[in-house]
Structure formats: C-alpha cells, structure tokens
Write an enzyme that holds these catalytic residues in place. Structure first.
Site, PDB file in Angstrom:
ATOM      1  N   GLY A 171       0.821  -1.192   0.000  1.00  0.00           N
ATOM      2  CA  GLY A 171       0.000   0.000   0.000  1.00  0.00           C
ATOM      3  C   GLY A 171       0.861   1.250   0.000  1.00  0.00           C
ATOM      4  O   GLY A 171       2.031   1.231   0.368  1.00  0.00           O
ATOM      5  N   CYS A 172       0.280   2.364  -0.438  1.00  0.00           N
ATOM      6  CA  CYS A 172       1.042   3.605  -0.575  1.00  0.00           C
ATOM      7  C   CYS A 172       1.437   4.192   0.777  1.00  0.00           C
ATOM      8  O   CYS A 172       2.607   4.498   1.019  1.00  0.00           O
ATOM      9  CB  CYS A 172       0.268   4.605  -1.415  1.00  0.00           C
ATOM     10  SG  CYS A 172      -1.449   4.861  -0.914  1.00  0.00           S
ATOM     11  N   PHE A 173       0.466   4.352   1.673  1.00  0.00           N
ATOM     12  CA  PHE A 173       0.802   4.813   3.021  1.00  0.00           C
ATOM     13  C   PHE A 173       1.824   3.872   3.655  1.00  0.00           C
ATOM     14  O   PHE A 173       2.769   4.295   4.318  1.00  0.00           O
ATOM     15  CB  PHE A 173      -0.444   4.853   3.914  1.00  0.00           C
ATOM     16  CG  PHE A 173      -1.350   6.024   3.696  1.00  0.00           C
ATOM     17  CD1 PHE A 173      -0.877   7.328   3.814  1.00  0.00           C
ATOM     18  CD2 PHE A 173      -2.686   5.839   3.394  1.00  0.00           C
ATOM     19  CE1 PHE A 173      -1.722   8.422   3.630  1.00  0.00           C
ATOM     20  CE2 PHE A 173      -3.536   6.922   3.203  1.00  0.00           C
ATOM     21  CZ  PHE A 173      -3.054   8.212   3.322  1.00  0.00           C
ATOM     22  N   VAL A 174       1.596   2.594   3.439  1.00  0.00           N
ATOM     23  CA  VAL A 174       2.427   1.571   4.076  1.00  0.00           C
ATOM     24  C   VAL A 174       3.882   1.708   3.649  1.00  0.00           C
ATOM     25  O   VAL A 174       4.801   1.635   4.470  1.00  0.00           O
ATOM     26  CB  VAL A 174       1.901   0.164   3.726  1.00  0.00           C
ATOM     27  CG1 VAL A 174       2.682  -0.892   4.473  1.00  0.00           C
ATOM     28  CG2 VAL A 174       0.414   0.054   4.051  1.00  0.00           C
TER      29      VAL A 174
END
Length: 346
Positions: A149-152
């Site tokens: 994921g991007c935030f991740v």
C-alpha cells in the site's frame, strides 16, 4: 521481450503503469483492459500518451490474457485479483497485484478488514510482499507479488532501519500521514470533488484504516516482536504525494548522530531511498513523478522520541513505480530499469 497485460488500465495506477512501460524496448503491452472504456483508444482517453502508446482498451478475457502474458498487473479494487491470480498460476504466469488481496498473510484478518471472503489461501501462502528494500531476494523468485500500500510504503521505509535494530519501543509508534486525492482512485466520489477538497484538510479512517494491519504485519516481522501502531491518514488538496510523520520512543543509549548514521548506512546502496542531510526535511514536490522515497530523521532528546519524515509519490513508489521495480527483479533485470528520473520542479 516481456509480454505484459494491465488489468484496470484506465485507473490512476493503471495508466501510470502504461506510461512507465509504454516506451520500454524490452516490453510488449499485450492487453489493456477497462470495463468502462472498452473499445476506446487509451491515448484518446489520456492525451499525454499520444505519440507513444497506441492501444485499444478491451474487456477482460481472462483466458486470452493469461495465455498471451508473461506478467499481469492487476490494478483493481480488493477482491478482484483472486480469480486472475488463480488462472495465471495455472498457466505458469506471474502476477503483480496492486490491490490488497495478497498483502495480509492471515485470511481471517483480510476478511475482517476488507469484508470479502479470501478464496485463494494457497496463493496467499506463496505470495511475496513486494517491498524490495525489505526482501528483494524473495521477490526475484516470486510468481505472485503483493504490491505494498502507498501509506504503508512511506511508513515501512521510514521505520525499517530502527525496527531491524530494535532501537524503538514497538508499541510507541504513531504515524501521521497525508495523501493527495489520487490515492482515493479515479471513481466518482462526492468527498473527492474539487469543491469538497479545495482549501480543506481532513482526517479519515481514524482508528480503523485498512492499511493498519498491513503496517503492523511488516513491522512485526522487522522487529521480531508483536507491534501495534497508531495510524491516522489525512486528505490534502493536491493530486499526488504522501508525507508521513512518524514518532516513536527510542530505547536508551542512542544519539541523534547515531540514529542518522544508521539510516545512511541502511539505505546507502538503495537506488530509490534517499536519506537527507541532518536538519533537512523532505517535501512531496521533490519526489513527484519519481520512484524515490526521501527521508528526514532526528532524535528529540527532550522527549526521547525519534521523528521521521518520509515522502513518496503515491502513484509511483506507492503503486505503479514500485510494481515495475518488482517486475524488473522478477525478470532478472536491474531494478532501476525504466525508473531513473528526476522529480518535477516546481
């Protein structure tokens, strides 16, 4: 030549994959699928592709796609990659899923957070988490990649040096992240209209964002001990970019210089992670359009906490760029192939 198909080619992530792969001399784009725009030229839908890409969007024919492709990128919402990956596995083809279907190793946790049944537990077992800085050797041998994921990605790269060393108290971590509106996808949504987001700034998914268990899963692996975080995402009125500010209590006996040196040492040979000089802080504009992550870090002796600021382009290192980086590794190429670029300024 690598034969590539992109399932969901007209979403923000899908068309970014087209941009990155469309000019590569070692790639053939076989199938670009779109349920909404089937029969239309993708370069007419996205004029920035004119002169470089000439493809007609298609309905998904899974049999044909899995027959023709060496690797299939799935840029669809959660739940949709499962039958595609199953068919690709039967045909001996590779899959890179940019959604969430293979990120969480516990199917029950996936079902709890995403509210759909996981129908391919065997594939879930063999899927490799596609964060190259963490486990590139496993990526090289993988047939199914769970693109992070991007935030991740922004949070894991910010914390990885300290977690591997055990220099932070695991359950002290607070992650405050901001994302541009493209992170919500291209589908129509009142909350993402210009008049809703312009001149505004809001938190969402507070205390229950779906990236939370993904972050905790990887941090637990890095630390070798159960880790729980506080994660709050925010929406800011820009199209691209993620900035995460991460706070954590440091174990005793470490200095600001020592912590900064650890980050420099950890990422010295990483082509897409840049540790800024002490006292310099990253901004999203610096990584726009690139596969780079820039990190700033300091230690607040007064509070005993480390402060890390991490920035990425959510459509690049947070999605399509990282997926191409994973593809490069899977096919024995330099992972920087087609991804070396300088950010846009201003």
């Amino acid at each position: 030549m690598i034969h590539v198909s992109i399932i969901g080619a007209t979403g923000y992530t899908g068309v970014e994959l087209v941009r990155l792969l469309g000019l590569r001399e070692d790639v053939v784009l076989d199938h670009l699928t779109s349920r909404t725009y089937a029969g239309q030229k993708i370069q007419h839908l996205f004029p920035h592709l004119l002169g470089n890409v000439d493809h007609t969007c298609e309905e998904l024919d899974l049999e044909q796609v899995t027959t023709d492709s060496d690797v299939i990128f799935v840029a669809l919402p959660h739940g949709h990659a499962l039958p595609i990956a199953k068919k690709a596995k039967e045909k001996g083809k590779k899959v890179i899923d940019l959604g969430a279907d293979f990120r969480l190793k516990d199917a029950a946790v996936y079902e709890e957070w995403y509210k759909v049944a996981h129908t391919e537990p065997e594939l879930l077992e063999e899927a490799v988490y596609g964060l190259p800085e963490w486990d590139r050797d496993a990526i090289k041998d993988a047939t199914v990649i769970a693109n992070p994921g991007c935030f991740v990605t922004s949070i894991l790269l910010g914390l990885m040096p300290l977690m591997k060393k055990g220099w932070v108290v695991p359950n002290s971590i607070v992650c405050d992240s901001k994302s541009g509106t493209s992170g919500a996808g291209r589908a129509g949504n009142v909350a993402n209209l210009f008049t809703e987001v312009e001149s505004s700034f809001k938190a969402y998914g507070v205390a229950h964002h779906r990236h939370t268990p993904e972050i905790e899963q990887l941090l637990t692996q890095m630390a070798g001990t159960d880790t729980m975080i506080q994660f709050t995402p925010h929406l800011v009125p820009m199209s691209r970019g993620i900035l995460s500010t991460i706070y954590a209590t440091v174990t005793e006996g470490h200095t600001a210089d020592e912590i900064h040196a650890l980050f420099e040492e950890t990422y010295a040979d990483e082509p897409f992670v840049q540790v800024l000089p002490a006292g310099m802080w990253p901004m999203t504009k610096s990584v726009k359009g690139t596969n780079n992550c820039q990190l700033g870090v300091t230690y607040d002796e007064r509070t005993g906490r480390v402060i890390i600021v991490s920035v990425i382009d959510n459509l690049m290192k947070g999605a399509a760029g990282q997926a191409v980086q994973n593809m490069n590794l899977m096919f024995g190429l330099s992972e920087t192939t087609g991804l070396q670029m300088i950010g846009l300024f201003p």
